[in-house]
Design a protein around this motif. Structure first.
Motif, PDB file in Angstrom:
ATOM      1  N   LEU A 147     -24.076   8.193 -15.797  1.00 13.12           N
ATOM      2  CA  LEU A 147     -24.666   9.368 -15.189  1.00 13.12           C
ATOM      3  C   LEU A 147     -23.809   9.756 -13.987  1.00 13.12           C
ATOM      4  CD1 LEU A 147     -28.385   8.187 -15.277  1.00 13.12           C
ATOM      5  CD2 LEU A 147     -27.271   9.750 -16.881  1.00 13.12           C
ATOM      6  N   ILE A 148     -23.628  11.050 -13.766  1.00 11.98           N
ATOM      7  CA  ILE A 148     -22.708  11.503 -12.720  1.00 11.98           C
ATOM      8  C   ILE A 148     -23.492  12.011 -11.512  1.00 11.98           C
ATOM      9  CG2 ILE A 148     -20.806  13.035 -12.149  1.00 11.98           C
ATOM     10  CD1 ILE A 148     -21.461  12.523 -15.759  1.00 11.98           C
ATOM     11  N   PRO A 149     -23.373  11.347 -10.359  1.00 10.04           N
ATOM     12  CA  PRO A 149     -24.105  11.767  -9.175  1.00 10.04           C
ATOM     13  C   PRO A 149     -23.673  13.135  -8.660  1.00 10.04           C
ATOM     14  CG  PRO A 149     -23.423   9.472  -8.979  1.00 10.04           C
ATOM     15  CD  PRO A 149     -22.705  10.047 -10.167  1.00 10.04           C
ATOM     16  N   VAL A 150     -24.659  13.908  -8.215  1.00  9.21           N
ATOM     17  CA  VAL A 150     -24.361  15.164  -7.530  1.00  9.21           C
ATOM     18  C   VAL A 150     -24.992  15.186  -6.135  1.00  9.21           C
ATOM     19  CG1 VAL A 150     -24.104  16.425  -9.699  1.00  9.21           C
ATOM     20  CG2 VAL A 150     -26.316  16.440  -8.543  1.00  9.21           C
ATOM     21  N   LEU A 151     -25.965  14.306  -5.883  1.00 16.09           N
ATOM     22  CA  LEU A 151     -26.635  14.226  -4.585  1.00 16.09           C
ATOM     23  C   LEU A 151     -27.262  12.844  -4.447  1.00 16.09           C
ATOM     24  CD1 LEU A 151     -27.871  15.626  -1.991  1.00 16.09           C
ATOM     25  CD2 LEU A 151     -29.805  16.271  -3.437  1.00 16.09           C
ATOM     26  N   VAL A 152     -27.222  12.300  -3.234  1.00 14.80           N
ATOM     27  CA  VAL A 152     -27.886  11.016  -3.002  1.00 14.80           C
ATOM     28  C   VAL A 152     -28.446  10.964  -1.590  1.00 14.80           C
ATOM     29  CG1 VAL A 152     -25.858   9.722  -2.146  1.00 14.80           C
ATOM     30  CG2 VAL A 152     -27.710   8.509  -3.324  1.00 14.80           C
ATOM     31  N   VAL A 153     -29.572  10.292  -1.441  1.00 13.87           N
ATOM     32  CA  VAL A 153     -30.103   9.972  -0.116  1.00 13.87           C
ATOM     33  C   VAL A 153     -30.248   8.456  -0.013  1.00 13.87           C
ATOM     34  CG1 VAL A 153     -32.525  10.283  -0.829  1.00 13.87           C
ATOM     35  CG2 VAL A 153     -31.900  10.428   1.586  1.00 13.87           C
ATOM     36  N   ASP A 154     -29.804   7.929   1.093  1.00 13.07           N
ATOM     37  CA  ASP A 154     -29.872   6.499   1.391  1.00 13.07           C
ATOM     38  C   ASP A 154     -31.247   6.194   1.963  1.00 13.07           C
ATOM     39  OD1 ASP A 154     -29.559   3.917   2.349  1.00 13.07           O
ATOM     40  OD2 ASP A 154     -27.625   4.288   3.310  1.00 13.07           O
ATOM     41  N   VAL A 155     -31.999   5.329   1.307  1.00 12.79           N
ATOM     42  CA  VAL A 155     -33.305   4.948   1.839  1.00 12.79           C
ATOM     43  C   VAL A 155     -33.363   3.465   2.222  1.00 12.79           C
ATOM     44  CG1 VAL A 155     -34.657   6.835   0.853  1.00 12.79           C
ATOM     45  CG2 VAL A 155     -34.269   4.786  -0.510  1.00 12.79           C
ATOM     46  N   TRP A 156     -32.176   2.859   2.445  1.00  9.43           N
ATOM     47  CA  TRP A 156     -32.174   1.587   3.149  1.00  9.43           C
ATOM     48  C   TRP A 156     -32.674   1.873   4.569  1.00  9.43           C
ATOM     49  CZ3 TRP A 156     -29.490  -3.338   2.162  1.00  9.43           C
ATOM     50  CH2 TRP A 156     -29.061  -3.472   0.828  1.00  9.43           C
ATOM     51  N   GLU A 157     -33.433   0.964   5.124  1.00  5.45           N
ATOM     52  CA  GLU A 157     -34.034   1.225   6.435  1.00  5.45           C
ATOM     53  C   GLU A 157     -32.985   1.447   7.517  1.00  5.45           C
ATOM     54  OE1 GLU A 157     -36.871  -1.664   8.310  1.00  5.45           O
ATOM     55  OE2 GLU A 157     -38.327  -0.198   7.586  1.00  5.45           O
ATOM     56  N   HIS A 158     -31.806   0.821   7.384  1.00  6.46           N
ATOM     57  CA  HIS A 158     -30.791   1.007   8.430  1.00  6.46           C
ATOM     58  C   HIS A 158     -30.267   2.438   8.476  1.00  6.46           C
ATOM     59  CE1 HIS A 158     -27.892  -0.461   5.122  1.00  6.46           C
ATOM     60  NE2 HIS A 158     -27.532   0.788   5.360  1.00  6.46           N
ATOM     61  N   ALA A 159     -30.554   3.235   7.441  1.00 10.21           N
ATOM     62  CA  ALA A 159     -30.105   4.631   7.421  1.00 10.21           C
ATOM     63  C   ALA A 159     -30.899   5.500   8.384  1.00 10.21           C
ATOM     64  CB  ALA A 159     -30.207   5.198   6.003  1.00 10.21           C
ATOM     65  N   TYR A 160     -32.120   5.073   8.705  1.00  8.67           N
ATOM     66  CA  TYR A 160     -32.976   5.965   9.494  1.00  8.67           C
ATOM     67  C   TYR A 160     -33.774   5.303  10.608  1.00  8.67           C
ATOM     68  CZ  TYR A 160     -36.508   4.252   6.094  1.00  8.67           C
ATOM     69  OH  TYR A 160     -37.320   3.476   5.307  1.00  8.67           O
ATOM     70  N   TYR A 161     -33.746   3.977  10.714  1.00  3.56           N
ATOM     71  CA  TYR A 161     -34.668   3.310  11.639  1.00  3.56           C
ATOM     72  C   TYR A 161     -34.391   3.643  13.104  1.00  3.56           C
ATOM     73  CZ  TYR A 161     -38.138  -0.009  13.192  1.00  3.56           C
ATOM     74  OH  TYR A 161     -39.270  -0.557  13.763  1.00  3.56           O
ATOM     75  N   ILE A 162     -33.138   3.764  13.483  1.00  2.62           N
ATOM     76  CA  ILE A 162     -32.821   4.060  14.890  1.00  2.62           C
ATOM     77  C   ILE A 162     -33.417   5.403  15.298  1.00  2.62           C
ATOM     78  CG2 ILE A 162     -30.936   4.673  16.468  1.00  2.62           C
ATOM     79  CD1 ILE A 162     -29.243   2.528  15.074  1.00  2.62           C
ATOM     80  N   ASP A 163     -33.305   6.404  14.421  1.00  2.87           N
ATOM     81  CA  ASP A 163     -33.740   7.761  14.762  1.00  2.87           C
ATOM     82  C   ASP A 163     -35.186   8.058  14.389  1.00  2.87           C
ATOM     83  OD1 ASP A 163     -31.156   8.407  15.702  1.00  2.87           O
ATOM     84  OD2 ASP A 163     -30.489   8.775  13.646  1.00  2.87           O
ATOM     85  N   HIS A 164     -35.668   7.437  13.318  1.00  5.45           N
ATOM     86  CA  HIS A 164     -36.988   7.796  12.802  1.00  5.45           C
ATOM     87  C   HIS A 164     -37.940   6.599  12.693  1.00  5.45           C
ATOM     88  CE1 HIS A 164     -35.296  11.730  11.725  1.00  5.45           C
ATOM     89  NE2 HIS A 164     -34.251  11.058  11.286  1.00  5.45           N
ATOM     90  N   ARG A 165     -37.492   5.435  13.186  1.00  5.40           N
ATOM     91  CA  ARG A 165     -38.263   4.212  13.052  1.00  5.40           C
ATOM     92  C   ARG A 165     -38.653   3.991  11.586  1.00  5.40           C
ATOM     93  NH1 ARG A 165     -35.740   3.611  16.928  1.00  5.40           N
ATOM     94  NH2 ARG A 165     -36.470   3.150  19.032  1.00  5.40           N
ATOM     95  N   ASN A 166     -39.911   3.716  11.297  1.00  2.23           N
ATOM     96  CA  ASN A 166     -40.284   3.435   9.902  1.00  2.23           C
ATOM     97  C   ASN A 166     -40.787   4.673   9.162  1.00  2.23           C
ATOM     98  OD1 ASN A 166     -42.594   3.542  11.484  1.00  2.23           O
ATOM     99  ND2 ASN A 166     -43.773   2.255  10.076  1.00  2.23           N
ATOM    100  N   ALA A 167     -40.600   5.843   9.748  1.00  2.00           N
ATOM    101  CA  ALA A 167     -41.122   7.083   9.162  1.00  2.00           C
ATOM    102  C   ALA A 167     -40.128   7.650   8.139  1.00  2.00           C
ATOM    103  CB  ALA A 167     -41.420   8.103  10.249  1.00  2.00           C
ATOM    104  N   ARG A 168     -40.073   7.018   6.979  1.00  2.00           N
ATOM    105  CA  ARG A 168     -39.150   7.477   5.944  1.00  2.00           C
ATOM    106  C   ARG A 168     -39.391   8.944   5.564  1.00  2.00           C
ATOM    107  NH1 ARG A 168     -38.353   4.412   0.184  1.00  2.00           N
ATOM    108  NH2 ARG A 168     -37.690   2.698   1.541  1.00  2.00           N
ATOM    109  N   PRO A 169     -40.647   9.402   5.404  1.00  2.00           N
ATOM    110  CA  PRO A 169     -40.863  10.813   5.038  1.00  2.00           C
ATOM    111  C   PRO A 169     -40.280  11.796   6.051  1.00  2.00           C
ATOM    112  CG  PRO A 169     -42.846   9.553   4.604  1.00  2.00           C
ATOM    113  CD  PRO A 169     -41.925   8.652   5.371  1.00  2.00           C
ATOM    114  N   ALA A 170     -40.358  11.474   7.337  1.00  6.61           N
ATOM    115  CA  ALA A 170     -39.797  12.353   8.369  1.00  6.61           C
ATOM    116  C   ALA A 170     -38.277  12.435   8.233  1.00  6.61           C
ATOM    117  CB  ALA A 170     -40.186  11.860   9.758  1.00  6.61           C
ATOM    118  N   TYR A 171     -37.650  11.293   7.985  1.00  4.84           N
ATOM    119  CA  TYR A 171     -36.206  11.241   7.752  1.00  4.84           C
ATOM    120  C   TYR A 171     -35.829  12.065   6.522  1.00  4.84           C
ATOM    121  CZ  TYR A 171     -32.148   9.034   5.394  1.00  4.84           C
ATOM    122  OH  TYR A 171     -30.991   8.788   4.700  1.00  4.84           O
ATOM    123  N   LEU A 172     -36.601  11.937   5.460  1.00  2.00           N
ATOM    124  CA  LEU A 172     -36.285  12.641   4.215  1.00  2.00           C
ATOM    125  C   LEU A 172     -36.419  14.150   4.364  1.00  2.00           C
ATOM    126  CD1 LEU A 172     -38.010  10.216   1.686  1.00  2.00           C
ATOM    127  CD2 LEU A 172     -35.546  10.559   2.016  1.00  2.00           C
TER     128      LEU A 172
END
Length: 208
Positions: A147-172
């Motif tokens: 399958l050929i990627p065209v878009l990706v979002v990183d949902v490892w916690e280190h991608a957003y914890y500094i800026d958004h803490r545990n609020a993954r939906p806010a980061y997304l």
């Protein structure tokens, strides 16, 4: 020897701060590069390109090669500037999801509900000739499923914890507001034209 790619920005207000870039890019991404270089020394993969390693290796070599690729692609999927979708991408979104609002809802829900660490992708499936959403855990990548990627979002916690803490939906939500639609449009165009060669050419453009 693989080298860390250049980051296409220094920060994206509301999404990734300079501190996040310092840790996520400068430490996590760099560590995958370092690990990969150390793991392939003296092996059959030492002289191979990233795409070949990605599609032929297993275990620790694969995990680190995949994380290099996954992060490379993620950085190109976001931008601090305004970008627009191509007519081809607009048509593909409508054909696969109905409209942009439904696509956003489906994509962000998949990214929000992915358990643990991983990635949420939009891929082009050559078999169906449509866009599909794919969740992968840890270092896994859709490339191994042809399958050929065209878009990706990183949902490892280190991608957003500094800026958004545990609020993954806010980061997304912020992620969706900063998608590099021009890159996604180009990725779809090359995926439709070249299939998996598009992935190989992308990796070579960063790691020649």
């Amino acid at each position: 020897m693989f080298q860390l790619r250049t980051l296409p920005f220094t920060e994206i207000a509301g999404l990734v701060s300079k501190e996040t870039c310092e840790y996520h890019y400068g430490k996590h991404h760099q560590t995958y590069i370092n690990n990969l270089n150390n793991l392939i020394k003296g092996t059959e993969f030492e002289s191979k390109g990233l795409f070949e390693i990605l599609t032929q290796s297993q275990g620790g070599v694969f995990n680190n090669a995949a994380q290099v690729y996954n992060h490379d692609f993620y950085w190109d999927c976001i931008t601090p500037t305004t970008s627009v979708r191509s007519a081809e991408l607009e048509d593909a979104i409508k054909a696969s999801f109905g409209d942009l609002a439904k696509f956003k809802e489906t994509f962000l829900n998949a990214a929000t509900t992915l358990f643990g660490s991983g990635w949420c992708w939009v891929v082009y499936n050559p078999s169906s000739q449509k866009l599909e959403i794919k969740q992968t855990s840890n270092a896994q990548t859709p490339v191994t499923e042809k399958l050929i990627p065209v878009l990706v979002v990183d949902v490892w916690e280190h991608a957003y914890y500094i800026d958004h803490r545990n609020a993954r939906p806010a980061y997304l939500e912020q992620f969706f507001n900063h998608i590099n639609w021009e890159f996604v449009s180009k990725s779809l165009e090359t995926a439709k034209k070249n299939g998996l060669e598009a992935v190989k050419n992308y990796t070579k453009s960063l790691h020649s």
